[in-house]
Motif scaffolding. Sequence first.
Motif, short mmCIF file in Angstrom:
data_model
loop_
_atom_site.label_atom_id
_atom_site.label_comp_id
_atom_site.label_asym_id
_atom_site.label_seq_id
_atom_site.Cartn_x
_atom_site.Cartn_y
_atom_site.Cartn_z
N ALA A 1 -0.78 10.85 -1.34
CA ALA A 1 -1.51 9.64 -1.72
C ALA A 1 -2.32 9.93 -2.97
O ALA A 1 -2.77 11.04 -3.20
N THR A 2 -2.46 8.90 -3.79
CA THR A 2 -3.41 8.96 -4.90
C THR A 2 -4.43 7.86 -4.62
O THR A 2 -4.24 7.07 -3.70
N PRO A 3 -5.49 7.80 -5.40
CA PRO A 3 -6.45 6.72 -5.16
C PRO A 3 -5.81 5.33 -5.25
O PRO A 3 -6.31 4.38 -4.67
N GLY B 1 0.81 -1.21 0.00
CA GLY B 1 0.00 0.00 0.00
C GLY B 1 0.84 1.26 0.00
O GLY B 1 0.35 2.35 -0.29
N VAL B 2 2.14 1.13 0.35
CA VAL B 2 3.01 2.29 0.43
C VAL B 2 4.21 2.07 -0.49
O VAL B 2 4.82 1.01 -0.47
N LYS C 1 -0.26 5.02 -1.45
CA LYS C 1 0.37 6.07 -0.64
C LYS C 1 1.85 6.12 -0.99
O LYS C 1 2.46 5.08 -1.27
#
Lengths: 306, 422
Positions: B80-82, B5-6, B85
């Motif tokens: 962050a973008t959709p 996610g990152v 992150k």
Amino acid sequence: MDSNANPALSTSHLDWLESESIHIMREVAAECANPVLLFSGGKDSIVLLRLAEKAFRPGRFPFPLLHVDTGHNFPEVVEFRDRRAAELGERLIVRSVEDSIATGRVKLRLADESRNRHQSTTLLDAIAEFGFDTCFGGARRDEEKARAKERIFSFRDTFGQWDPRNQRPELWSLYNTRVHAGEHMRVFPISNWTELDVWQYIERERLAVPAIYFAHLREVIPRRGGLMPVSSLVSPRAGEQVETRMVRFRTVGDMTCTAPVESTASDCVAIIEETAVSRITERGATRMDDQTSEASMELRKREGYF
Amino acid sequence: MTTSGVLRIATAGSVDDGKSTLIGRLLHDAKAILEDQLAAIERTTAKRGGEGLDLSLLTDGLIAERDQGITIDVAYRYFATPQRKFIIADTPGHEQYTRNMATGASTADASIVLVDARKGLLVQSRRHAIIASLLGLRHVVVAVNKMDLVGHDESVFRSIEGEFGDFLERIGITRVHVIPVSALHGDNVVDRSTAMPWYTGPALLELLETLDTDDIAKRPFRFPVQGVSRSRALDQADYRGYMGRIESGTIARGDSVAVLPGGQRTCVRDILAWHDNAATSLPTASAGQSVTLALAHEVDISRGDLIAAADTDPGDAPRVVQAFDAVLCWMSKNALDLSRRYLLKHTTRNVRARIIELQSQIDVNTGSARPAAGLALNDIGAVRITTQSALVIDPYTTIRSTGAFIVIDEDSNETVAAGMIR
């Protein structure tokens, strides 16, 4: 807006942030002789306490809590501070700027001026008094451009000063915790968290926070593009109007320089939604003292500020 | 637990390359610069006699940096973008601040190296790539910047792409992505450029949203012990738990483990995390998670020991050593002294060490090895190290956490070097 509408609100990254913070706290517990955790009753240090529980429970925290009370704190926050420390059964040390003024360690130019800067003196005196070699703080790199430059383990010399031009290299998660007598380390376990992460975590962990973080009606004075809360220390100047507005605080600091924002967000979910679409930074919206010069924070930090 | 996610990115370069402008543009066009920050940048740009927005002011946050117009230390930025992150470590490009660049790059998944289209490959771009390679970054993204100043000419881009591609291949970087951009005008930063129809690849942000990260959960299990917890939990008798973060692999209740360097064998009785005001038992846990392990047998374990998977292929087992080869990035003004003793921090273990042999020096500008006279500030060398007590190691290229160490001067407490085990 729900979390499906904005995938940026996904929370899977919170586990990663939480684990990194726990790892940092355990490194301090293992390697530092006499640490302390700075707890103000504000949201970031509330998160620090939860992370300390995750790192050390069912044991006790291997450090006490310390609050530097400016005497300009919001009463709701001070009350919250005492209640939370008691619930956790951990030792809370309070040292106050008032005492520093009484003993002449802090000299005010104006009786009601912001005590934000003066906290540094009281803090450094408390560090010397107890011989702390490490202070956990809840500062985040997304808050401010000088903080964006700071290491997670941030060295302070015998004068308590930060030297931003000569920071220790900090590679991987191998932290050099060593200091000589009289020097100390500031450690920021939530360096990599953003304001949004903090609120998402508060929501996920169902953490209590002082009520002034949520929308409420308050008497305020529109001043310099912001709203100053009316209090025992702030009253209208000539030509200013007191208005009652629906507001909440994004940060809780010195009452003379901490401004609320207009908001109807009455719970964590609403705050998260507001934060995700906010077009103004947390300190930009709320801290009058950071706007006095473009390097206010760096200058304060060099003097020993949090 | 996944960290996908990152994405952690390190950028390197100087103001001259337009690095800060590129990050500023990325944040601005991704709507991650907020209004009060823009207003402050506008004020400062105007005060300095400029016009519009000098986006480099966004990341050069220190007084000295603004005064001198250079980046001295790493600034971390979050957006962050959709899709994802991002954490950007914006690092300095000047050779004298190489240690700060290494600080920012050491935790990154990808590096963005800037090249000025007018100047082609400079020494500095090569140095960034070499450091990215040494630190084992998974991806290198080459942003060929200032394309507007060469008339958006495809042949200029292709020539740089070819030359840099060969160089990156030679220094062992396999995942290379080259993009023509104009940071000043925003071409191919967030939105694809209409000025360069010959380029059909993704814009920079699109690419960053899709880069894969290293799946350390699939590597052998490694758990450096941070501390021992002796507490009474739930209805159990006193238990001894071992606190730490899983650095690679996964673990489940009942798995056999080896405690190193001692070599005792036991199995995992429980995996504990504190949740909802109680010690909660987890059936499994994986890389990145901070947990407390309880083991089936009474074993003498303390901070600095490593709990590792037992019964793995011999190739996957960590090595227990008191002498090993490594690459050192020297970070102190005081040069390496082969006659003295240093302190070495590896995982959660601190040991005394000597650097007994300097085998060669790596030219940070070409990547080639040459005979070494010594190691001074910003030098990189291949060395042999001996330690006073055993370390449990893996090659850095296999598992970063058990292959990395720092060297500390015990007198000054300064971190004098970062090391990667070969």
